[in-house]
Design a protein around this motif. Structure first.
Motif, mmCIF file in Angstrom:
data_model
loop_
_atom_site.group_PDB
_atom_site.id
_atom_site.type_symbol
_atom_site.label_atom_id
_atom_site.label_comp_id
_atom_site.label_asym_id
_atom_site.label_seq_id
_atom_site.Cartn_x
_atom_site.Cartn_y
_atom_site.Cartn_z
ATOM 1 N N ASP A 17 -34.408 -0.511 -46.257
ATOM 2 C CA ASP A 17 -35.455 0.050 -45.294
ATOM 3 C C ASP A 17 -36.043 1.297 -45.867
ATOM 4 N N ASP A 18 -37.330 1.439 -45.351
ATOM 5 C CA ASP A 18 -38.056 2.855 -45.648
ATOM 6 C C ASP A 18 -38.030 2.964 -47.272
ATOM 7 N N ARG A 31 -41.703 4.439 -30.045
ATOM 8 C CA ARG A 31 -40.758 5.804 -29.738
ATOM 9 C C ARG A 31 -41.511 6.535 -28.632
ATOM 10 N N THR A 82 -37.532 -1.550 -38.613
ATOM 11 C CA THR A 82 -36.005 -1.896 -38.746
ATOM 12 C C THR A 82 -35.664 -2.664 -37.557
HETATM 13 MG MG LIG Z 1 -37.405 2.307 -39.543
#
Ligand SMILES: [Mg+2]
Ligand SMILES: Nc1ncnc2c1ncn2[C@@H]1O[C@H](COP(=O)(O)OP(=O)(O)OP(=O)(O)O)[C@@H](O)[C@H]1O
Length: 255
Positions: A183-184, A250, A128
């Motif tokens: 996205d996704d 993350r 993203t």
């Molecule tokens: Mg993403």
């Protein structure tokens, strides 16, 4: 039926002037009169495609370039403001890497020739982030490229039939935008309806050679069973595939 004489086509030699393609207003003839009495006529001939840029004087070319660059500044500011208003806060400062920059240059200089991108990779690898970095690069070029970006579940929510709305128009507005990010892909629950909507959008963009960015964390081999064989087949042909690798970024973030 008689349509009257065809209006002369106005052309701008974007590469020759070294400016990104956009819908610029043409100069007012009186503004160029200081260059020579016949300059307005020569510029007119140029825009009608009968006098190439190389046949204009250096001063006339400079005049045209200045004229369009002034508009470009205004357009660029508008595009960046649009990006900053519409990009999610987390990705609003995403910087494009070299691949995203090169792709954005391709999209702004030859939109119908640029491949779409299929960004694959596990969760948290920066798909993203990459997509919004590329959108920022397009905005900063100043090219007038309109864009929309949705996660696939949001896209389906957006396109769910709404009483009193022209749902076909809503779908067309998404399918026909200059640059589309989905996205996704594969993150929403698959149904006949989601498969049909995805197919119609992807197929429209495939047929009209419109660039976009699709991301998914589904492994390539499972793409067809996740988004449908017809969608996967078109994506394979129309997209340059970029696989992002590495750990979930993350996990390294503050707790
Ligand atoms: Mg993403
Ligand atoms: N090149 C980068 N530089 C700095 N931060 C980055 C970079 N790429 C990603 N990040 C950060 O890492 C986190 C995860 O990135 P991102 O959300 O783009 O992953 P993703 O691949 O889209 O994950 P998912 O598949 O779960 O949607 C985000 O906080 C993002 O801002």
């Amino acid at each position: 039926m008689h349509n009257g004489p065809a209006r002369p086509r106005r052309t701008i030699d974007f590469p020759g002037l070294r400016i990104p393609p956009a819908r610029y207003a043409l100069p007012n003839p009186s503004q160029s009169l200081h260059l020579g009495e016949d300059t307005p006529d020569r510029l007119d001939e140029h825009f009608a495609g009968r006098l190439p840029l190389a046949a204009l004087t250096a001063a006339e070319v400079e005049f045209l370039r200045d004229h369009f660059l002034q508009q470009l500044d205004v357009v660029r500011e508008r595009s960046i403001a649009y990006f900053e208003r519409h990009a999610p806060r987390r990705y609003a400062t995403a910087a494009p890497d070299d691949r995203a920059t090169t792709w954005a240059e391709h999209v702004t200089s030859a939109p119908h020739d640029a491949p779409s991108l299929l960004l694959l990779g596990p969760t948290g690898t920066g798909k993203t982030h990459f997509a919004y970095g590329a959108l920022r690069a397009v905005a900063e070029s100043g090219a007038q490229v309109t864009w929309k970006s949705f996660t696939s579940p949001d896209l389906f929510a957006h396109l769910r039939p709404v009483h009193g709305r022209d749902d076909e128009q809503a779908l067309r507005d998404v399918a026909a935008v200059d640059l589309l990010v989905i996205d996704d892909l594969g993150a929403a629950k698959l149904s006949e309806w989601t498969e049909e909507v995805t197919f119609r959008i992807v197929n429209y963009r495939y047929e009209h050679c419109l660039p976009g960015i699709f991301t998914s964390n589904v492994p390539p081999k499972e793409l067809a069973s996740t988004v449908g064989g017809r969608v996967a087949s078109r994506l394979t042909e129309m997209c340059q595939r970029i696989t992002l690798k590495g750990d979930d970024l993350r996990k390294g973030a503050r707790p």
